[in-house]
Motif scaffolding. Structure first.
Motif, PDB file in Angstrom:
ATOM      1  N   UNK A 244      14.397  27.273  11.675  1.00 33.91           N
ATOM      2  CA  UNK A 244      15.427  26.933  10.520  1.00 33.91           C
ATOM      3  C   UNK A 244      14.576  26.728   9.266  1.00 33.91           C
ATOM      4  N   UNK A 245      13.571  25.954   9.380  1.00 37.41           N
ATOM      5  CA  UNK A 245      12.679  25.982   8.011  1.00 37.41           C
ATOM      6  C   UNK A 245      12.075  27.126   7.719  1.00 37.41           C
ATOM      7  N   UNK A 246      11.464  27.958   8.582  1.00 35.61           N
ATOM      8  CA  UNK A 246      10.986  29.208   8.215  1.00 35.61           C
ATOM      9  C   UNK A 246      11.750  30.206   7.544  1.00 35.61           C
ATOM     10  N   UNK A 247      13.208  30.231   8.191  1.00 31.90           N
ATOM     11  CA  UNK A 247      14.244  30.991   7.542  1.00 31.90           C
ATOM     12  C   UNK A 247      14.510  30.442   6.227  1.00 31.90           C
ATOM     13  N   UNK A 269      15.228  15.000  18.195  1.00 31.18           N
ATOM     14  CA  UNK A 269      15.077  16.197  17.785  1.00 31.18           C
ATOM     15  C   UNK A 269      16.518  16.825  17.286  1.00 31.18           C
ATOM     16  N   UNK A 270      17.293  16.582  17.982  1.00 27.10           N
ATOM     17  CA  UNK A 270      18.905  17.024  17.623  1.00 27.10           C
ATOM     18  C   UNK A 270      18.996  16.792  16.148  1.00 27.10           C
ATOM     19  N   UNK A 271      18.927  15.137  15.834  1.00 24.62           N
ATOM     20  CA  UNK A 271      18.929  14.868  14.227  1.00 24.62           C
ATOM     21  C   UNK A 271      18.368  15.592  13.412  1.00 24.62           C
ATOM     22  N   UNK A 272      16.730  15.814  13.748  1.00 26.49           N
ATOM     23  CA  UNK A 272      15.816  16.661  12.792  1.00 26.49           C
ATOM     24  C   UNK A 272      16.579  18.330  12.657  1.00 26.49           C
ATOM     25  N   UNK A 273      17.014  18.821  13.581  1.00 26.14           N
ATOM     26  CA  UNK A 273      17.476  19.930  13.674  1.00 26.14           C
ATOM     27  C   UNK A 273      18.574  19.995  12.591  1.00 26.14           C
ATOM     28  N   UNK A 274      19.588  19.182  12.763  1.00 21.65           N
ATOM     29  CA  UNK A 274      20.669  19.050  11.687  1.00 21.65           C
ATOM     30  C   UNK A 274      20.157  18.938  10.429  1.00 21.65           C
ATOM     31  N   UNK A 276      17.264  19.685   9.151  1.00 23.84           N
ATOM     32  CA  UNK A 276      16.674  20.944   8.828  1.00 23.84           C
ATOM     33  C   UNK A 276      17.323  21.932   8.289  1.00 23.84           C
ATOM     34  N   UNK A 277      18.635  21.807   8.236  1.00 21.85           N
ATOM     35  CA  UNK A 277      19.421  23.167   7.557  1.00 21.85           C
ATOM     36  C   UNK A 277      19.763  22.881   6.242  1.00 21.85           C
ATOM     37  N   UNK A 278      19.617  21.553   5.772  1.00 22.50           N
ATOM     38  CA  UNK A 278      19.925  21.023   4.317  1.00 22.50           C
ATOM     39  C   UNK A 278      18.696  20.526   3.595  1.00 22.50           C
ATOM     40  N   UNK A 279      17.704  20.029   4.369  1.00 25.60           N
ATOM     41  CA  UNK A 279      16.640  19.270   3.784  1.00 25.60           C
ATOM     42  C   UNK A 279      15.810  20.005   2.730  1.00 25.60           C
ATOM     43  N   UNK A 280      15.546  19.464   1.674  1.00 24.69           N
ATOM     44  CA  UNK A 280      14.944  20.554   0.306  1.00 24.69           C
ATOM     45  C   UNK A 280      13.479  20.591   0.820  1.00 24.69           C
ATOM     46  N   UNK A 281      12.980  19.694   1.737  1.00 30.01           N
ATOM     47  CA  UNK A 281      11.275  19.863   2.366  1.00 30.01           C
ATOM     48  C   UNK A 281      11.299  19.642   3.584  1.00 30.01           C
ATOM     49  N   UNK A 282      10.346  20.019   4.350  1.00 27.86           N
ATOM     50  CA  UNK A 282       9.866  19.580   5.833  1.00 27.86           C
ATOM     51  C   UNK A 282       9.914  18.092   5.878  1.00 27.86           C
ATOM     52  N   UNK A 283       9.362  17.469   4.866  1.00 27.32           N
ATOM     53  CA  UNK A 283       9.329  15.995   5.170  1.00 27.32           C
ATOM     54  C   UNK A 283      10.587  15.115   5.393  1.00 27.32           C
TER      55      UNK A 283
END
Length: 293
Positions: A244-247, A269-274, A276-283
């Motif tokens: 998701x982050x790469x896309x 991991x499920x929360x992080x995946x959710x 990742x869809x909108x986070x402005x950066x990986x951090x």
């Protein structure tokens, strides 16, 4: 619970004492068919502050009674022959029964080293000669036929463990997983666990086996099978986060990538995946107020 390949290499003989009959045939020994087998205490300590233990000790009773000491050896150790000679002498003295030493190895160099006779005494007269039996990748069969694996599941598991570093181990593991589909879970469970632990020091083989168990043996509900499937689900979710982050063309620094792939908590991991869809950066996938570390 078996916790390492070292344990698996000898514990498999505790769980399946009859395995030695198959190993004997492979090694060209006289066929040993005991009337009964007893797992004996492994403590060979004398009344002094030095504790000595063999890995596994079995007594075979019948027409040809014998003691079998099984040692798992991961690498060459110049001190081991002296310890092995002591074990055999001690066991012969204590049990008044002929002892044998079987050394199980996972690499050819160690196996060939362990198989060398060791004379004990002056050069001109070997008072004793240590002659271990050795099972390793140099002489254990490559069991890649499911029917052959089904005929002796324990020998097939030992084949996989001793050939863990062999490129052809995948064929052994496929045959074993295929054979296990048709046996009751109570029979398959210890074989799955011993094989899993026996491969744990060889990442490629271990991952291949875990994938087979997660797919081919998905109907089993044993603790080791569930552990493998949980790991597989966590690994898949971590890969989804990175995809998701790469896309979204978001850079993922090495330390963040390692934090994601190293996490084994499915809910986290499920929360992080959710995120990742909108986070402005990986951090930022870690930055939400409800994030857990």
């Amino acid at each position: 619970m078996v916790n390492s390949s070292h344990e698996a290499m000898h514990r498999i003989f505790q769980e399946y004492p009859g395995l030695f009959t198959g190993v004997s045939k492979v090694l060209g020994l006289p066929l040993i068919q005991p009337a009964s087998v007893t797992v004996l205490p492994t403590d060979v300590t004398e009344t002094q502050p030095i504790e000595r233990r063999v890995d596994t000790l079995l007594r075979f009773d019948g027409d040809t009674p014998l003691l079998l000491a099984v040692e798992a050896q991961r690498a060459k150790d110049p001190n081991k022959p002296a310890s092995w000679a002591y074990y055999l002498s001690y066991l012969h003295t204590k049990y008044k029964t002929p002892p044998l030493l079987l050394v199980v190895c996972q690499d050819r160099a160690t196996a060939e080293w362990a198989a060398q006779p060791v004379p004990i005494g002056p050069e001109w007269w070997a008072a004793l000669t240590l002659r271990p039996l050795v099972a390793g990748p140099h002489n254990m069969p490559l069991i890649t036929d499911p029917d052959e694996a089904r005929a002796d599941l324990a020998l097939a598991a030992l084949s996989a463990i001793t050939h863990a570093r062999d490129p052809e181990v995948s064929g052994i593991l496929k045959a074993l997983s295929t054979a296990l589909r048709e046996v009751p879970e109570a029979v398959a469970d210890p074989i799955v666990e011993l094989t899993t632990r026996g491969l744990d020091s060889v990442r490629r083989a271990a991952e291949f086996w875990r994938n087979l168990v997660a797919v081919d043996l998905s109907f089993y509900k044993s603790s080791i099978s569930e552990e493998i499937r949980d790991e597989g689900r966590a690994q898949g979710r971590a890969e989804d986060i990175l995809l998701v982050l790469a896309a979204r063309d978001i850079d993922v620094p090495k330390e963040i990538r390692e934090r994601i792939t190293g996490c084994d908590d499915p809910d986290l991991l499920r929360r992080w995946l959710t995120r990742a869809v909108t986070a402005p950066s990986a951090e930022d996938i870690f930055a939400a107020p409800d994030a857990k570390t």
